[in-house]
Motif scaffolding. Structure first.
Motif, PDB file in Angstrom:
ATOM      1  N   GLY A  51      34.102  -5.877   0.329  1.00  0.00           N
ATOM      2  CA  GLY A  51      33.892  -5.742   1.763  1.00  0.00           C
ATOM      3  C   GLY A  51      33.529  -7.034   2.464  1.00  0.00           C
ATOM      4  N   GLU A  52      32.738  -6.883   3.526  1.00  0.00           N
ATOM      5  CA  GLU A  52      32.359  -8.019   4.360  1.00  0.00           C
ATOM      6  C   GLU A  52      31.568  -9.063   3.580  1.00  0.00           C
ATOM      7  OE1 GLU A  52      29.946  -8.994   8.494  1.00  0.00           O
ATOM      8  OE2 GLU A  52      30.271  -6.906   7.915  1.00  0.00           O
ATOM      9  N   LEU A  53      30.703  -8.604   2.691  1.00  0.00           N
ATOM     10  CA  LEU A  53      29.931  -9.552   1.878  1.00  0.00           C
ATOM     11  C   LEU A  53      30.863 -10.431   1.052  1.00  0.00           C
ATOM     12  CD1 LEU A  53      27.320 -10.738   0.761  1.00  0.00           C
ATOM     13  CD2 LEU A  53      27.261  -8.825  -0.862  1.00  0.00           C
ATOM     14  N   ALA A  54      31.846  -9.823   0.414  1.00  0.00           N
ATOM     15  CA  ALA A  54      32.797 -10.594  -0.390  1.00  0.00           C
ATOM     16  C   ALA A  54      33.548 -11.600   0.480  1.00  0.00           C
ATOM     17  CB  ALA A  54      33.773  -9.665  -1.102  1.00  0.00           C
ATOM     18  N   GLU A  55      33.970 -11.183   1.648  1.00  0.00           N
ATOM     19  CA  GLU A  55      34.690 -12.106   2.537  1.00  0.00           C
ATOM     20  C   GLU A  55      33.794 -13.260   2.985  1.00  0.00           C
ATOM     21  OE1 GLU A  55      37.978 -12.224   3.051  1.00  0.00           O
ATOM     22  OE2 GLU A  55      37.939 -10.623   1.561  1.00  0.00           O
ATOM     23  N   ASN A  56      32.515 -12.979   3.227  1.00  0.00           N
ATOM     24  CA  ASN A  56      31.582 -14.045   3.599  1.00  0.00           C
ATOM     25  C   ASN A  56      31.382 -15.036   2.454  1.00  0.00           C
ATOM     26  OD1 ASN A  56      31.261 -12.890   6.115  1.00  0.00           O
ATOM     27  ND2 ASN A  56      29.302 -11.932   5.634  1.00  0.00           N
ATOM     28  N   ILE A  57      31.311 -14.520   1.234  1.00  0.00           N
ATOM     29  CA  ILE A  57      31.165 -15.394   0.061  1.00  0.00           C
ATOM     30  C   ILE A  57      32.413 -16.253  -0.115  1.00  0.00           C
ATOM     31  CG2 ILE A  57      30.998 -15.398  -2.466  1.00  0.00           C
ATOM     32  CD1 ILE A  57      29.171 -12.861  -2.126  1.00  0.00           C
ATOM     33  N   VAL A  58      33.576 -15.658   0.037  1.00  0.00           N
ATOM     34  CA  VAL A  58      34.832 -16.414  -0.082  1.00  0.00           C
ATOM     35  C   VAL A  58      34.882 -17.515   0.976  1.00  0.00           C
ATOM     36  CG1 VAL A  58      37.344 -16.255   0.177  1.00  0.00           C
ATOM     37  CG2 VAL A  58      36.113 -14.535  -1.172  1.00  0.00           C
ATOM     38  N   LEU A  87      23.532 -14.112  -5.569  1.00  0.00           N
ATOM     39  CA  LEU A  87      24.704 -14.829  -6.043  1.00  0.00           C
ATOM     40  C   LEU A  87      24.577 -16.258  -5.535  1.00  0.00           C
ATOM     41  CD1 LEU A  87      28.257 -13.610  -6.298  1.00  0.00           C
ATOM     42  CD2 LEU A  87      27.877 -15.727  -5.047  1.00  0.00           C
ATOM     43  N   ARG A  88      24.552 -17.213  -6.450  1.00  0.00           N
ATOM     44  CA  ARG A  88      24.369 -18.635  -6.099  1.00  0.00           C
ATOM     45  C   ARG A  88      25.678 -19.382  -6.308  1.00  0.00           C
ATOM     46  NH1 ARG A  88      19.976 -22.410  -5.730  1.00  0.00           N
ATOM     47  NH2 ARG A  88      20.646 -24.506  -6.304  1.00  0.00           N
ATOM     48  N   ILE A  89      26.059 -20.139  -5.303  1.00  0.00           N
ATOM     49  CA  ILE A  89      27.271 -20.953  -5.321  1.00  0.00           C
ATOM     50  C   ILE A  89      26.835 -22.411  -5.304  1.00  0.00           C
ATOM     51  CG2 ILE A  89      29.342 -21.600  -4.020  1.00  0.00           C
ATOM     52  CD1 ILE A  89      28.984 -18.714  -2.694  1.00  0.00           C
ATOM     53  N   GLU A  90      27.386 -23.214  -6.208  1.00  0.00           N
ATOM     54  CA  GLU A  90      27.110 -24.643  -6.232  1.00  0.00           C
ATOM     55  C   GLU A  90      28.440 -25.384  -6.255  1.00  0.00           C
ATOM     56  OE1 GLU A  90      24.834 -25.236  -9.782  1.00  0.00           O
ATOM     57  OE2 GLU A  90      23.067 -24.218  -8.974  1.00  0.00           O
ATOM     58  N   VAL A  91      28.597 -26.335  -5.361  1.00  0.00           N
ATOM     59  CA  VAL A  91      29.801 -27.163  -5.323  1.00  0.00           C
ATOM     60  C   VAL A  91      29.359 -28.614  -5.475  1.00  0.00           C
ATOM     61  CG1 VAL A  91      31.785 -27.898  -3.957  1.00  0.00           C
ATOM     62  CG2 VAL A  91      31.072 -25.500  -3.937  1.00  0.00           C
ATOM     63  N   VAL A 117      28.266 -21.825   6.717  1.00  0.00           N
ATOM     64  CA  VAL A 117      27.560 -21.478   5.482  1.00  0.00           C
ATOM     65  C   VAL A 117      26.115 -21.087   5.798  1.00  0.00           C
ATOM     66  CG1 VAL A 117      26.698 -22.378   3.281  1.00  0.00           C
ATOM     67  CG2 VAL A 117      29.050 -22.867   3.995  1.00  0.00           C
ATOM     68  N   ALA A 118      25.457 -21.852   6.668  1.00  0.00           N
ATOM     69  CA  ALA A 118      24.064 -21.559   7.021  1.00  0.00           C
ATOM     70  C   ALA A 118      23.920 -20.198   7.692  1.00  0.00           C
ATOM     71  CB  ALA A 118      23.510 -22.662   7.923  1.00  0.00           C
ATOM     72  N   VAL A 119      24.896 -19.820   8.489  1.00  0.00           N
ATOM     73  CA  VAL A 119      24.848 -18.524   9.168  1.00  0.00           C
ATOM     74  C   VAL A 119      25.099 -17.379   8.188  1.00  0.00           C
ATOM     75  CG1 VAL A 119      26.051 -17.075  10.870  1.00  0.00           C
ATOM     76  CG2 VAL A 119      25.435 -19.433  11.446  1.00  0.00           C
ATOM     77  N   LEU A 120      26.034 -17.552   7.268  1.00  0.00           N
ATOM     78  CA  LEU A 120      26.424 -16.468   6.365  1.00  0.00           C
ATOM     79  C   LEU A 120      25.474 -16.280   5.193  1.00  0.00           C
ATOM     80  CD1 LEU A 120      30.276 -17.095   6.145  1.00  0.00           C
ATOM     81  CD2 LEU A 120      29.077 -15.417   7.569  1.00  0.00           C
ATOM     82  N   VAL A 136      23.045 -19.379  -1.320  1.00  0.00           N
ATOM     83  CA  VAL A 136      22.673 -18.150  -2.013  1.00  0.00           C
ATOM     84  C   VAL A 136      22.943 -16.967  -1.095  1.00  0.00           C
ATOM     85  CG1 VAL A 136      20.751 -16.846  -3.010  1.00  0.00           C
ATOM     86  CG2 VAL A 136      20.908 -19.326  -3.364  1.00  0.00           C
ATOM     87  N   PHE A 137      23.536 -15.931  -1.656  1.00  0.00           N
ATOM     88  CA  PHE A 137      23.775 -14.662  -0.963  1.00  0.00           C
ATOM     89  C   PHE A 137      22.984 -13.556  -1.643  1.00  0.00           C
ATOM     90  CE2 PHE A 137      27.368 -17.081   0.429  1.00  0.00           C
ATOM     91  CZ  PHE A 137      27.679 -16.574   1.682  1.00  0.00           C
ATOM     92  N   HIS A 138      22.399 -12.684  -0.858  1.00  0.00           N
ATOM     93  CA  HIS A 138      21.773 -11.478  -1.398  1.00  0.00           C
ATOM     94  C   HIS A 138      22.868 -10.437  -1.584  1.00  0.00           C
ATOM     95  CE1 HIS A 138      18.991  -8.249  -2.124  1.00  0.00           C
ATOM     96  NE2 HIS A 138      19.568  -7.551  -1.166  1.00  0.00           N
ATOM     97  N   VAL A 139      22.908  -9.831  -2.778  1.00  0.00           N
ATOM     98  CA  VAL A 139      23.889  -8.784  -3.067  1.00  0.00           C
ATOM     99  C   VAL A 139      23.110  -7.500  -3.309  1.00  0.00           C
ATOM    100  CG1 VAL A 139      25.773  -8.041  -4.566  1.00  0.00           C
ATOM    101  CG2 VAL A 139      25.446 -10.490  -4.105  1.00  0.00           C
ATOM    102  N   PRO A 140      23.128  -6.583  -2.330  1.00  0.00           N
ATOM    103  CA  PRO A 140      22.365  -5.337  -2.496  1.00  0.00           C
ATOM    104  C   PRO A 140      22.861  -4.525  -3.675  1.00  0.00           C
ATOM    105  CG  PRO A 140      23.314  -5.520  -0.277  1.00  0.00           C
ATOM    106  CD  PRO A 140      23.867  -6.635  -1.103  1.00  0.00           C
ATOM    107  N   ALA A 141      21.934  -3.824  -4.310  1.00  0.00           N
ATOM    108  CA  ALA A 141      22.289  -2.955  -5.421  1.00  0.00           C
ATOM    109  C   ALA A 141      23.181  -1.836  -4.907  1.00  0.00           C
ATOM    110  CB  ALA A 141      21.034  -2.377  -6.063  1.00  0.00           C
TER     111      ALA A 141
END
Length: 144
Positions: A51-58, A87-91, A117-120, A136-141
């Motif tokens: 969903g939207e969370l996945a699109e924001n992470i992408v 979920l932590r992303i490092e580039v 990135v700061a907004v999402l 870092v993104f919070h991924v709800p259970a």
């Protein structure tokens, strides 16, 4: 040689089966952001992040990898870790000058990547050596 070199998920490296982490390295070229989007989408699907969370992470991955390609030096590394509800992303690139958010004018066609990135993301930052930008993104259970 392929412009992207994927490393197998860490679960194949004798870590617990529940480990959700991967690393990938890209030769610095314009196609690396598109490849990174494709790879992160595939892993998010495996991890049932949709969903939207996945699109924001992408989108965050795309912005960070694009920044590394445009402003960094050398290969671009992408590491994603998802051990629990974050979920932590490092580039990473070889440029020691840290990424920084700058204002972009209304007519500017670029310069908004870190703002996006700061907004999402829940939080973002740069490593002390300036070579890694992370978020870092919070991924709800999932609820049954």
């Amino acid at each position: 040689m392929s412009p992207a070199t994927a490393v197998a998920p860490a679960a194949t490296k004798a870590l617990p089966q529940t480990a959700r982490v991967f690393d990938v390295a890209f030769a610095s070229n314009p196609a690396c952001a598109r490849q990174a989007r494709r790879i992160i989408r595939a892993f998010l699907g495996l991890w049932n992040v949709n969903g939207e969370l996945a699109e924001n992470i992408v989108l965050a991955v795309s912005e960070l990898v694009t920044n590394a390609f445009e402003h960094g030096t050398g290969d671009v590394g992408l590491r994603v870790r998802y051990p629990d509800d974050e979920l932590r992303i490092e580039v990473t690139d070889d440029n020691p000058t840290p990424a920084e958010m700058r204002p972009a004018g209304d007519e500017d066609v670029s310069g908004r990547g870190l703002f996006i990135v700061a907004v999402l993301a829940r939080k973002w930052g740069v490593s002390k050596d300036g070579k890694t930008t992370w978020c870092v993104f919070h991924v709800p259970a999932k609820r049954s």
